[in-house]
Design a protein around this motif. Sequence first.
Motif, PDB file in Angstrom:
ATOM      1  N   CYS A   1      -7.460  -1.350  -6.415  1.00 55.71           N
ATOM      2  CA  CYS A   1      -6.234  -1.053  -5.855  1.00 55.71           C
ATOM      3  C   CYS A   1      -5.177  -0.970  -6.836  1.00 55.71           C
TER       4      CYS A   1
ATOM      5  N   CYS B   1      -9.145   3.070  -3.128  1.00 53.97           N
ATOM      6  CA  CYS B   1     -10.021   2.359  -2.166  1.00 53.97           C
ATOM      7  C   CYS B   1     -10.987   3.373  -1.493  1.00 53.97           C
TER       8      CYS B   1
ATOM      9  N   CYS C   1       0.779  -1.170   0.068  1.00 54.81           N
ATOM     10  CA  CYS C   1      -0.059  -0.056   0.051  1.00 54.81           C
ATOM     11  C   CYS C   1       0.894   1.361   0.093  1.00 54.81           C
TER      12      CYS C   1
ATOM     13  N   ILE D   1      -2.383   5.646  -1.973  1.00 54.44           N
ATOM     14  CA  ILE D   1      -3.077   6.356  -3.178  1.00 54.44           C
ATOM     15  C   ILE D   1      -4.486   6.656  -2.924  1.00 54.44           C
ATOM     16  N   GLY D   2      -5.046   5.894  -2.364  1.00 54.02           N
ATOM     17  CA  GLY D   2      -6.406   6.163  -1.897  1.00 54.02           C
ATOM     18  C   GLY D   2      -7.633   5.858  -2.820  1.00 54.02           C
TER      19      GLY D   2
HETATM   20  S1  SF4 Z   1      -5.925   1.850  -3.264  1.00 49.61           S
HETATM   21 FE1  SF4 Z   1      -5.901   1.678  -0.917  1.00 49.61          FE
HETATM   22  S2  SF4 Z   1      -4.897  -0.377  -0.597  1.00 49.61           S
HETATM   23 FE2  SF4 Z   1      -4.417   0.149  -2.570  1.00 49.61          FE
HETATM   24  S3  SF4 Z   1      -2.574   1.559  -2.289  1.00 49.61           S
HETATM   25 FE3  SF4 Z   1      -4.298   3.001  -2.535  1.00 49.61          FE
HETATM   26  S4  SF4 Z   1      -4.556   3.485  -0.369  1.00 49.61           S
HETATM   27 FE4  SF4 Z   1      -3.401   1.570  -0.568  1.00 49.61          FE
END
Ligand code: SF4
Length: 65
Positions: free
Chosen positions: A55, A16, A10, A13-14
């Motif tokens: 993700c 999710c 992780c 990046i956000g």
């Molecule tokens: S999408 Fe969520 S779990 Fe995946 S890298 Fe970004 S913050 Fe982490």
Amino acid sequence: MKIQIDRGRCTGIGMCEAISPDYFEVDDDGVLQLIAGEEVPETAVDEVNEAIRACPKAALSWSAS
Ligand code: SF4
């Protein structure tokens, strides 16, 4: 079902959080928090599953236990 985070993958990046903000939140330090806990009720499984699949780092999965 339970959410599992691979902290080594992780990068905060956000993606999710954008899809499922009731369960995922990247805090001020860029660390992903499971704000509703790791347990997901049946009613929210589809939404959380979408976040898991989105993700870009493949850091999320369902826990086997
Ligand atoms: S999408 Fe969520 S779990 Fe995946 S890298 Fe970004 S913050 Fe982490």
